[in-house]
Write an enzyme that holds these catalytic residues in place. Structure first.
Site, PDB file in Angstrom:
ATOM      1  N   CYS A   1      47.953  88.804  41.592  1.00 59.56           N
ATOM      2  CA  CYS A   1      47.764  89.044  40.149  1.00 59.56           C
ATOM      3  C   CYS A   1      47.114  90.418  40.086  1.00 59.56           C
ATOM      4  O   CYS A   1      45.907  90.527  39.937  1.00 59.56           O
ATOM      5  CB  CYS A   1      46.863  87.979  39.536  1.00 59.56           C
TER       6      CYS A   1
ATOM      7  N   GLY B   1      43.153  97.720  40.323  1.00 59.43           N
ATOM      8  CA  GLY B   1      41.880  98.171  40.899  1.00 59.43           C
ATOM      9  C   GLY B   1      41.736  97.723  42.352  1.00 59.43           C
ATOM     10  O   GLY B   1      41.464  98.535  43.244  1.00 59.43           O
TER      11      GLY B   1
ATOM     12  N   CYS C   1      36.895  86.578  37.481  1.00 62.04           N
ATOM     13  CA  CYS C   1      35.794  87.333  36.869  1.00 62.04           C
ATOM     14  C   CYS C   1      35.148  86.434  35.816  1.00 62.04           C
ATOM     15  O   CYS C   1      34.798  86.882  34.732  1.00 62.04           O
ATOM     16  CB  CYS C   1      36.264  88.672  36.303  1.00 62.04           C
TER      17      CYS C   1
HETATM   18  C1  LIG Z   1      41.955  89.442  36.429  1.00 58.87           C
HETATM   19  S1  LIG Z   1      43.427  90.287  36.121  1.00 58.87           S
HETATM   20  C2  LIG Z   1      43.707  91.042  37.669  1.00 58.87           C
HETATM   21  C3  LIG Z   1      42.884  92.280  37.914  1.00 58.87           C
HETATM   22  C4  LIG Z   1      43.365  93.065  39.127  1.00 58.87           C
HETATM   23  N1  LIG Z   1      43.438  92.256  40.318  1.00 58.87           N
HETATM   24  C5  LIG Z   1      42.514  94.280  39.418  1.00 58.87           C
HETATM   25  O1  LIG Z   1      41.647  94.231  40.296  1.00 58.87           O
HETATM   26  O2  LIG Z   1      42.713  95.306  38.765  1.00 58.87           O
HETATM   27  C6  LIG Z   1      44.596  88.986  36.135  1.00 58.87           C
HETATM   28  C7  LIG Z   1      46.041  89.429  36.106  1.00 58.87           C
HETATM   29  O3  LIG Z   1      46.839  88.266  36.304  1.00 58.87           O
HETATM   30  C8  LIG Z   1      48.069  88.476  35.645  1.00 58.87           C
HETATM   31  N2  LIG Z   1      48.714  87.152  35.543  1.00 58.87           N
HETATM   32  C9  LIG Z   1      48.477  86.161  34.654  1.00 58.87           C
HETATM   33  N3  LIG Z   1      49.240  85.097  34.927  1.00 58.87           N
HETATM   34  C10 LIG Z   1      49.969  85.414  36.022  1.00 58.87           C
HETATM   35  C11 LIG Z   1      50.963  84.724  36.781  1.00 58.87           C
HETATM   36  N4  LIG Z   1      51.326  83.504  36.469  1.00 58.87           N
HETATM   37  N5  LIG Z   1      51.508  85.377  37.819  1.00 58.87           N
HETATM   38  C12 LIG Z   1      51.151  86.648  38.140  1.00 58.87           C
HETATM   39  N6  LIG Z   1      50.219  87.332  37.449  1.00 58.87           N
HETATM   40  C13 LIG Z   1      49.653  86.732  36.408  1.00 58.87           C
HETATM   41  C14 LIG Z   1      47.686  89.132  34.346  1.00 58.87           C
HETATM   42  O4  LIG Z   1      48.781  89.836  33.805  1.00 58.87           O
HETATM   43  C15 LIG Z   1      46.550  90.048  34.809  1.00 58.87           C
HETATM   44  O5  LIG Z   1      47.041  91.339  35.058  1.00 58.87           O
END
Ligand SMILES: C[S@@+](CC[C@H](N)C(=O)[O-])C[C@H]1O[C@@H](n2cnc3c(N)ncnc32)[C@H](O)[C@@H]1O
Length: 432
Positions: free
Chosen positions: A254, A259, A373
């Site tokens: 995800c 970052g 988070c």
């Molecule tokens: C907490 S953020 C990730 C932050 C990222 N890892 C960083 O460090 O910049 C969660 C991410 O999960 C993605 N997401 C949500 N549901 C998902 C799914 N079923 N499969 C893949 N990605 C997903 C969202 O689009 C979002 O970008």
């Protein structure tokens, strides 16, 4: 200055109607193209400040109103002005006059003179009765901490020793923290580079550089060349926990906005698949990777499904799952008011689909780092405990050895948010 109040009130109003502040603020700013850069900056500060302390300012406003206001724009102007009167250094009578002017700028207020008189009377009443109003709110926790009551109750139950500090920390201004690509420059040398640009920074746990005050990224030396990235210290703990070695096949499940993706690559990973369900957010991953000049295979796909997977197991998986984001409220002040208690269960359900699916893609002996988070236990150790009950081939490894984490407050992988970092959760799972 009344233009700043007007813009902030517009943004706050949109958030209270359910819109994200990151979308609401640019829309509000775009509606007032005549605003100067200084007024735009002030409008941003006022929107963040009002939402940071919305629980408090709203509780005052409820006391000051004989009945709820029918015009939500006037309601928001009052919220912004009360925030200024409670937390800003601006002169009180200037704030009141500006709020009255902001009302006169509104299009089609029911009766302008009436509305201006009302705003003036309410704010002057506040100034007259401030002490009495404050004492009648002394036992009102929503007003004291500026969080929804369900959120306060949950933290009290889950963190009997830390809940108060966590709530208060969430209302402070977050620091701007840098991650230095140690392949390009040492921390000490980079700190000297900053000092030569008059940018003061302190080193945190031998890992990260915390700037004394925020700086526009264009002014940060080496930012555009990928020498440094902006990343909270709590988030910088993820990639080192993956125990990366040359040749390992790694999945960042995800990944957007990327970052942690960038950090994994900086630590020498040469076979990284970066997946996210949201193609628009993947554009930010692509631009981050271009800035860092590091390659990854970027895929739009669902981490709860395997239709994008080639069937070759991964040695390491980072699952930075979608969550309530309750651990990063300092940076996203709107979250406290946009989340509903029922959202926790729907995030838990989403995570419970993602984690077992990714587990199937992990090689024997491989490691999966589950990250959120959030500070809510259901999304964190609660989620992991359920997973462990259903997956006998999984062992949770201790994360006490998080580099520098001995200096942090952490409870079994849960970083308690502090001045220095946000509230992340880490569970490292190994496949037997
Ligand atoms: C907490 S953020 C990730 C932050 C990222 N890892 C960083 O460090 O910049 C969660 C991410 O999960 C993605 N997401 C949500 N549901 C998902 C799914 N079923 N499969 C893949 N990605 C997903 C969202 O689009 C979002 O970008």
């Amino acid at each position: 200055m009344y233009l700043s109040q007007q813009i902030a009130a517009h943004a706050v109003n949109q958030v209270l109607l359910g819109r994200n502040l990151t979308l609401a603020l640019p829309t509000a700013l775009a509606a007032f193209p005549q605003a100067t850069p200084q007024q735009r900056g002030a409008a941003q500060d006022l929107s963040y400040g009002t939402l940071r302390f919305y629980g408090e300012v709203d509780a005052y406003l409820v006391q000051l109103l004989a009945k709820p206001l029918s015009d939500d724009r006037i309601h928001s102007i009052l919220l912004v002005a009360l925030y200024q009167l409670l937390h800003d250094k601006a002169d009180a009578f200037t704030v009141v006059n500006q709020a009255v002017q902001a009302v006169s700028l509104l299009k089609r207020p029911a009766a302008k003179a009436w509305a201006k008189g009302l705003v003036n009377a309410i704010l002057r009443n506040f100034l007259r009765q401030k002490e009495t109003l404050a004492s009648s709110l002394a036992n009102n926790e929503m007003a004291t901490y500026s969080y929804p009551q369900w959120w306060i109750n949950k933290l009290k139950r889950q963190y009997p020793l830390h809940w108060q500090g966590m709530l208060l920390t969430g209302n402070t201004h977050p620091p701007m923290t840098l991650r230095v690509n140690r392949k390009k420059i040492s921390l000490a040398d980079y700190q000297q580079l900053l000092a030569r640009q008059d940018i003061a920074a302190t080193c945190l746990a031998g890992q990260a550089l915390v700037l004394s005050k925020p700086v526009a990224v264009e002014k940060i030396p080496g930012f555009s060349d990928g020498v440094v990235s902006v990343q909270d210290y709590g988030a910088q703990l993820a990639a080192p926990l993956l125990d990366l070695k040359p040749g390992l096949r790694v999945l960042d499940a995800c990944c957007a906005p990327g970052g942690k993706t960038g950090h994994i690559l900086e630590l020498g990973c040469t076979d990284l698949t970066a997946l996210d369900a949201d193609p628009s957010r993947l554009l930010r991953v692509q631009s981050n990777l271009a800035r860092l000049q590091l390659p990854a295979q970027v895929i739009a796909g669902d981490a709860a499904s395997s239709d994008w997977w080639d069937g070759v197991p991964f040695d390491r998986i980072l699952a930075d799952v979608p969550c309530t984001a309750s651990g990063i409220v300092r940076r996203h002040v709107d979250i406290k008011w946009l989340r509903r208690e029922a959202d926790v269960a729907s995030f838990v359900a989403q995570q419970a689909r993602i984690l077992p699916n990714l587990w199937r893609m992990l090689a024997k002996g491989g490691k999966l780092l589950y990250v959120s988070c959030s500070v809510f236990n259901e999304e964190n150790q609660g989620q992991v405990d359920t997973f462990l009950q259903n997956n006998a081939d999984a062992t949770q490894l201790a994360v006490d050895s998080i580099a520098g984490a001995d200096k942090l407050t952490q409870l079994n992988g849960q970083l308690i948010p502090s001045v220095a970092h946000d509230g992340f959760f880490y569970a490292l799972l190994q496949k037997n």
